[in-house]
Motif scaffolding. Structure first.
Motif, PDB file in Angstrom:
ATOM      1  N   GLU A 225       0.705  -1.652   0.172  1.00  0.00           N
ATOM      2  CA  GLU A 225       0.023  -0.395   0.476  1.00  0.00           C
ATOM      3  C   GLU A 225       0.939   1.757   0.152  1.00  0.00           C
ATOM      4  O   GLU A 225       1.095   2.582   1.494  1.00  0.00           O
ATOM      5  CB  GLU A 225      -1.298   0.092   1.483  1.00  0.00           C
ATOM      6  N   PHE A 226       1.265   1.127  -1.562  1.00  0.00           N
ATOM      7  CA  PHE A 226       2.470   2.659  -1.444  1.00  0.00           C
ATOM      8  C   PHE A 226       2.127   3.772  -1.602  1.00  0.00           C
ATOM      9  O   PHE A 226       1.284   4.525  -1.872  1.00  0.00           O
ATOM     10  CB  PHE A 226       3.402   2.164  -2.761  1.00  0.00           C
ATOM     11  N   LYS A 227       2.750   4.826  -0.661  1.00  0.00           N
ATOM     12  CA  LYS A 227       2.045   6.094  -0.774  1.00  0.00           C
ATOM     13  C   LYS A 227       2.433   6.561  -1.501  1.00  0.00           C
ATOM     14  O   LYS A 227       2.112   8.099  -2.782  1.00  0.00           O
ATOM     15  CB  LYS A 227       2.291   7.218   0.074  1.00  0.00           C
ATOM     16  N   ASN A 228       4.439   6.482  -2.877  1.00  0.00           N
ATOM     17  CA  ASN A 228       4.343   7.187  -3.706  1.00  0.00           C
ATOM     18  C   ASN A 228       5.008   5.877  -4.817  1.00  0.00           C
ATOM     19  O   ASN A 228       6.043   5.866  -5.262  1.00  0.00           O
ATOM     20  CB  ASN A 228       5.895   7.765  -3.317  1.00  0.00           C
ATOM     21  N   PRO A 229       3.810   5.558  -5.326  1.00  0.00           N
ATOM     22  CA  PRO A 229       3.419   4.134  -6.229  1.00  0.00           C
ATOM     23  C   PRO A 229       4.343   4.362  -7.405  1.00  0.00           C
ATOM     24  O   PRO A 229       3.622   5.654  -8.039  1.00  0.00           O
ATOM     25  CB  PRO A 229       2.727   3.374  -6.120  1.00  0.00           C
ATOM     26  N   TRP A 230       4.859   3.608  -8.545  1.00  0.00           N
ATOM     27  CA  TRP A 230       5.361   3.675  -9.556  1.00  0.00           C
ATOM     28  C   TRP A 230       5.089   2.608 -10.480  1.00  0.00           C
ATOM     29  O   TRP A 230       6.179   1.718  -9.863  1.00  0.00           O
ATOM     30  CB  TRP A 230       6.764   5.179  -9.824  1.00  0.00           C
ATOM     31  N   PRO A 231       4.776   2.780 -11.152  1.00  0.00           N
ATOM     32  CA  PRO A 231       3.831   2.992 -12.318  1.00  0.00           C
ATOM     33  C   PRO A 231       2.456   3.197 -11.527  1.00  0.00           C
ATOM     34  O   PRO A 231       3.130   2.464 -10.717  1.00  0.00           O
ATOM     35  CB  PRO A 231       4.188   2.138 -13.801  1.00  0.00           C
ATOM     36  N   PRO A 232       2.200   4.173 -11.970  1.00  0.00           N
ATOM     37  CA  PRO A 232       0.197   4.561 -11.576  1.00  0.00           C
ATOM     38  C   PRO A 232      -0.956   3.287 -11.709  1.00  0.00           C
ATOM     39  O   PRO A 232      -0.285   3.182 -13.116  1.00  0.00           O
ATOM     40  CB  PRO A 232       0.241   6.162 -11.800  1.00  0.00           C
TER      41      PRO A 232
END
Length: 238
Positions: A225-232
Motif C-alpha cells: 500500500e505504497f504512498k508513492n507508487p510507480w508506475p501508477p
C-alpha cells in the motif's frame, strides 16, 4: 429428496472454510529453502516451450489488483506464472502425496495440491483438465501430474501454469525461487506479461529483485500500500 450435489454442498463449504481459516504453521516448522525442488516443466525454456511470465511477489500486475484479486494475499502475486502452450505436461516439483484435486484454492479451471516433506505444499493452477491423480496417491519428482491451461479455460487468453509454494495449512506463501533449483538469473530476464515490479519511490530499491520478494500471510495487511507508487495504476489511480 434433495439432489446428491446439494447434499454434498455443506461438506464442500466446510472444506473451503477449513482451507482458508486454519491456523498458519509456525515458521520454525517449515523446511528452509535449499533448492530441494525442481521445475514444473521438462526440457529447456524457450519461446516454443515455456518461459517465466510473471514472478512471485510485488509485481505491477498484483499491485493493480492489491485490493481485489490479491487483497487476501497481502497484495502480492503469491506464485510463479510459467507461460506455456495449453496441454504442456506439468511435472511434480518434488516427491510427495496428492492432497487435493480441484480443491478450494482457486486458480481455475482445475488445480492440484501436493504435500511435501517439511510441511510444504505445492499448488498447480490453471490446469487445462482435471488431474487424473487421486487424493492420497504418492508422486515422484518429475512425474507428470497434469496439463497446463489458462485461467479462462479457453487457451486463448494467456496460457500459463500458476505455481505456488505454501505451508500445509495454506496460510503462508513463500517465494519459490530459493526452493527450486534453476537458472533464475536467466529465467527472470525472460519475464513478459508480468511487467516487472511495482516501485515505492520512498524506498525505490525495496522488493525489486526476484530473490528479495517477501513471504505472505493469508489475510494479513497489504504489503504494497505504497504512498508513492510507480508506475501508477491506469487512469492515475493510486
Amino acid at each position: 429428496m434433495l439432489p446428491r450435489r446439494l447434499l454434498a454442498l455443506p461438506v464442500v463449504l466446510t472444506g473451503v472454510a477449513l482451507a482458508h481459516y486454519a491456523a498458519p504453521l509456525p515458521l520454525s516448522a517449515i523446511a528452509p529453502p535449499k533448492g530441494q525442488f525442481g521445475l514444473p516443466f521438462k526440457g529447456a525454456p524457450g519461446p516454443d516451450t515455456w518461459l517465466l511470465g510473471q514472478g512471485y511477489g510485488n509485481t505491477t500486475g498484483a499491485y493493480r489488483q492489491r485490493r481485489s484479486t490479491y487483497g487476501n494475499l497481502q497484495g502480492i502475486h503469491a506464485g510463479l506464472d510459467f507461460s506455456a502452450p495449453c496441454g504442456t505436461p506439468v511435472l511434480a516439483i518434488g516427491d510427495g502425496v496428492v492432497a487435493e484435486v480441484d480443491g478450494p484454492h482457486g486458480s481455475p479451471p482445475h488445480n492440484l495440491v501436493i504435500d511435501h516433506a517439511g510441511n510444504l505444499s505445492s499448488l498447480y493452477g490453471h490446469l487445462r483438465v482435471r488431474s487424473p491423480l487421486r487424493v492420497g496417491q504418492t508422486v515422484k519428482r518429475g512425474q507428470v501430474v497434469g496439463e497446463s491451461g489458462d485461467s479462462q479455460g479457453t487457451c486463448v487468453s494467456a496460457p500459463h501454469l500458476h505455481l505456488e509454494l505454501r505451508d500445509r495449512a495454506h496460510q503462508r506463501f513463500f517465494n519459490p525461487l530459493p526452493y527450486i533449483a534453476a537458472d533464475w538469473n536467466s529465467l527472470a530476464l525472460a519475464g513478459s506479461f508480468g511487467r516487472g515490479y511495482e516501485y515505492d519511490l520512498t524506498q525505490p530499491r525495496r522488493w525489486q529483485t526476484p530473490d528479495s520478494q517477501p513471504a505472505a500471510l493469508r489475510g494479513g495487511a497489504l504489503l504494497n500500500e505504497f504512498k508513492n507508487p510507480w508506475p501508477p495504476s491506469p487512469g492515475g489511480a493510486r
